[in-house]
Design a protein around this motif. Structure first.
Motif, PDB file in Angstrom:
ATOM      1  N   VAL A  68     -13.762  61.925  27.808  1.00  0.00           N
ATOM      2  CA  VAL A  68     -12.425  62.142  27.137  1.00  0.00           C
ATOM      3  C   VAL A  68     -11.583  60.789  27.497  1.00  0.00           C
ATOM      4  O   VAL A  68     -11.294  60.651  28.601  1.00  0.00           O
ATOM      5  N   LYS A  69     -11.193  60.203  26.486  1.00  0.00           N
ATOM      6  CA  LYS A  69      -9.972  59.012  26.805  1.00  0.00           C
ATOM      7  C   LYS A  69      -9.285  59.144  25.673  1.00  0.00           C
ATOM      8  O   LYS A  69      -9.711  59.214  24.414  1.00  0.00           O
ATOM      9  N   PHE A  70      -8.074  58.485  25.992  1.00  0.00           N
ATOM     10  CA  PHE A  70      -6.937  58.575  24.847  1.00  0.00           C
ATOM     11  C   PHE A  70      -5.725  57.630  25.418  1.00  0.00           C
ATOM     12  O   PHE A  70      -5.652  57.642  26.523  1.00  0.00           O
ATOM     13  N   ASP A  71      -5.074  57.303  24.576  1.00  0.00           N
ATOM     14  CA  ASP A  71      -3.880  56.797  24.897  1.00  0.00           C
ATOM     15  C   ASP A  71      -2.631  57.298  24.467  1.00  0.00           C
ATOM     16  O   ASP A  71      -1.698  57.153  23.635  1.00  0.00           O
ATOM     17  N   ILE A  72      -2.372  58.296  25.292  1.00  0.00           N
ATOM     18  CA  ILE A  72      -0.885  58.988  25.217  1.00  0.00           C
ATOM     19  C   ILE A  72      -0.473  59.034  26.386  1.00  0.00           C
ATOM     20  O   ILE A  72      -0.918  59.648  27.473  1.00  0.00           O
ATOM     21  N   ASP A  96      -4.737  63.097  34.640  1.00  0.00           N
ATOM     22  CA  ASP A  96      -5.622  62.108  34.064  1.00  0.00           C
ATOM     23  C   ASP A  96      -6.013  62.811  32.827  1.00  0.00           C
ATOM     24  O   ASP A  96      -5.650  64.007  32.389  1.00  0.00           O
ATOM     25  N   ASP A  97      -6.719  61.923  31.986  1.00  0.00           N
ATOM     26  CA  ASP A  97      -7.001  62.383  30.439  1.00  0.00           C
ATOM     27  C   ASP A  97      -7.624  63.639  30.251  1.00  0.00           C
ATOM     28  O   ASP A  97      -7.371  64.539  29.602  1.00  0.00           O
ATOM     29  N   TYR A  98      -8.762  63.805  31.068  1.00  0.00           N
ATOM     30  CA  TYR A  98      -9.709  64.978  31.128  1.00  0.00           C
ATOM     31  C   TYR A  98      -8.807  66.329  31.315  1.00  0.00           C
ATOM     32  O   TYR A  98      -9.013  67.296  30.719  1.00  0.00           O
TER      33      TYR A  98
END
Length: 576
Positions: A68-72, A96-98
């Motif tokens: 899980v990776k995202f740019d928010i 963290d993203d997860y």
């Protein structure tokens, strides 16, 4: 599976799921458990779709094995994160993203399709793992002072977008630490627990009450939703949940004796007296609010004696849906004692179930023909009774008497045992089938007996208007005045927005039919746009008044919960 495939078998995914992957979030239940359909069931579904096995030759959907990776970016100011850490400890606030993604979505197919396609939206800025009631109360007080949106994540089985953090802010994940028994009272037959305790953990403790609490006997709550393995007590309470044994034990609102909430206006406590005439019932006012008024911390529940040895199982086949409805109504209105599990399937669900549970591999298939029962018309009725030995036996005898009077074919308890074996594992089929683009989801409503057949026909007509759609329906959670109609639909779909539009058309159909748009799934943000029309404007204004009292700054589960803060222009767009 009980029998190996004789022909081609799809490559059901059975690999190890990476810990921080998308699949670890959207997958149903236990990380390593899967369930594949029996060969006859798969071929039955393919025949109804008018397809061959070509779509099962390769995966149609992303398996979600990526990390899980995202740019928010996190919008919460560092001083707020520091304040939350001061309340619960540094290790129990994560950004963290997860962690953020793990509490963003529930288990409706709209959520799962977005997750599979790596569409990440409406995540919190921080996830907090509280340990005590005092910590929850301190968090609510802090976010109220600083006007920070607050959401709650329990078991994560919401199918109404109930947990989605539309406004960012903070999500309280109750699973890790806020899951303890507070007190057990055998004399009063009640237990008080923290809201994050899971259904399986609570039931295990009650069944083992002699060892766990020094009790004289074993107990049960009697609350077993299909999401049992993946749900929490707090989630049951705040959504007005029901379990599969509700016809005997009741729905969750029948089990709640007292509650505690942390709200922006302060702590709300109700007492645990069994009945009282002290004005409008605060327990009923707070239940079903889905976190819009405050955070449920503790709940006191009534418990019952656990007597599995008295269970009497039954299975009958009726010639058609109308006959089955008539028999079901007579059973519930005969005042001879209610069964515990009570499930009547319509012809399409019956056809799928007899393949799912291997009925057509037994001599029973010859009896159907001998009795003049047609596969696409007959309806399966199954269930079992609970309670004291004499009561359970008498309730089962009454089911037998009524079923015989209406021409029901007695199949003993065989089919019921098959259903019981899969009652909590059937949702695992969703993951294996959806890998190949076959989507399975549910809707349900509450309806009176006089409208049962019409509502079933009208809603089914809308669902079946979509080409090549499997639409199974059963009646459950039954009462003298009516019952719950529960639709399970299977479609070919990979697009989240297309699914949302299809889902909305079913909600429209339920509301237009005059049924209650939800019996036990709650409302959340997905059903919210329909709620005012369901209740009526004056009636809905009462909910608005309660919201304004408890949460004037709209920080408790904001973003559409119960439809309370959806602008009219946006609501019209959503209802299209």
């Amino acid at each position: 599976m009980s029998k190996p495939y004789k022909g081609f078998e799809p490559n059901w995914f059975q690999g190890k799921i990476p810990l921080n992957s998308y699949r670890s979030v959207f997958k149903w239940g236990a990380p390593e458990q899967i369930k594949a359909p029996k060969e006859k069931m798969l071929h039955d579904v393919m025949n109804r779709f008018g397809i061959d096995d070509s779509i099962f030759r390769e995966y149609q959907q992303d398996l979600g094995l990526d990390e899980v990776k995202f740019d928010i970016p996190v919008q919460l100011a560092p001083e707020h994160i520091a304040a939350l850490k001061a309340i619960v400890g540094d290790a129990f606030v994560r950004t963290d993203d997860y962690a953020r993604f793990s509490v963003a979505y529930g288990k409706t197919m709209y959520d799962i399709l977005r997750a599979r396609n790596k569409i990440v939206e409406n995540v919190p800025d921080a996830v907090v793992y509280p340990d005590t009631r005092e910590q929850v109360e301190a968090i609510v007080a802090y976010v109220s002072e600083h006007k920070i949106p607050l959401y709650v994540y329990g078991g994560g089985s919401s199918v109404t977008r109930g947990v989605e953090c539309v406004k960012g802010g903070v999500s309280l994940d109750m699973r890790l630490r806020f899951n303890k028994v507070v007190s057990f009272h055998e004399t009063d037959q009640m237990i008080t627990v923290e809201a994050g305790i899971s259904g399986p953990k609570l039931e295990e403790l009650l069944n083992d009450a002699v060892s766990a609490f020094g009790a004289k006997r074993a107990y049960t709550l009697g609350h077993f939703p299909q999401s049992f393995e993946h749900s929490s007590v707090g989630g049951w309470v705040v959504t007005h949940g029901s379990g599969q044994n509700s016809t005997y034990y009741g729905c969750i609102q029948d089990m709640v004796l007292g509650q505690s909430y942390a709200t922006p206006k302060g702590v709300i406590n109700t007492d645990s007296h069994p009945k009282k005439a002290t004005g409008p019932d605060l327990d009923q006012i707070m239940m079903g609010a889905e976190g819009a008024f405050g955070v449920l911390t503790h709940v006191t529940l009534k418990i019952c004696r656990h007597m599995p040895e008295t269970v009497k199982r039954f299975s009958y086949m009726f010639k058609d849906w109308e006959t089955g409805i008539a028999a079901a109504r007579e059973i519930m209105q005969s005042e001879a004692g209610n069964p515990s599990v009570f499930r009547l399937s319509d012809p399409e669900e019956t056809s799928v179930m007899i393949n799912m549970y291997g009925v057509m591999d037994t001599p029973l298939k010859h009896l159907f023909k001998a009795r003049g029962m047609e596969i696409d018309k007959m309806c399966l009725f199954l269930g079992f009774t609970n309670g004291e030995k004499g009561f359970s036996k008498n309730a089962a005898r009454n089911v037998a008497r009524v079923s015989k009077r209406y021409g029901g074919l007695n199949m003993t308890g065989y089919v019921c045992k098959g259903w019981e074996h899969g009652r909590f594992s059937d949702p695992y089929l969703r993951d294996t089938l959806q890998d190949f683009g076959v989507l399975m989801d549910t809707m349900e409503c509450s309806v009176n007996w006089s409208e049962m057949a019409r509502v079933h026909a009208e809603v089914r007509k809308v669902v079946k208007a979509r080409p090549n759609t499997v639409c199974m329906t059963h009646m459950s959670h039954v009462y003298p005045q009516g019952g719950n109609l529960y639709w399970i639909f299977i479609i070919l779909e990979n697009d989240a927005e297309a699914f949302r539009r299809f889902h909305a058309s079913i909600l429209d159909a339920i509301q237009k039919s005059g049924a209650s748009m939800s019996h036990h799934h709650g409302i959340g943000k997905m059903f919210g746009p329909w709620l005012e029309a369901q209740l009526g404007k004056n009636e809905f204004d009462i909910l608005r008044a309660l919201k304004n009292h408890f949460d004037p700054d709209n920080i408790m589960n904001p973003g559409g919960t119960l439809g309370l803060d959806i602008p009219e222009t946006e609501k019209r767009d959503l209802l299209k």
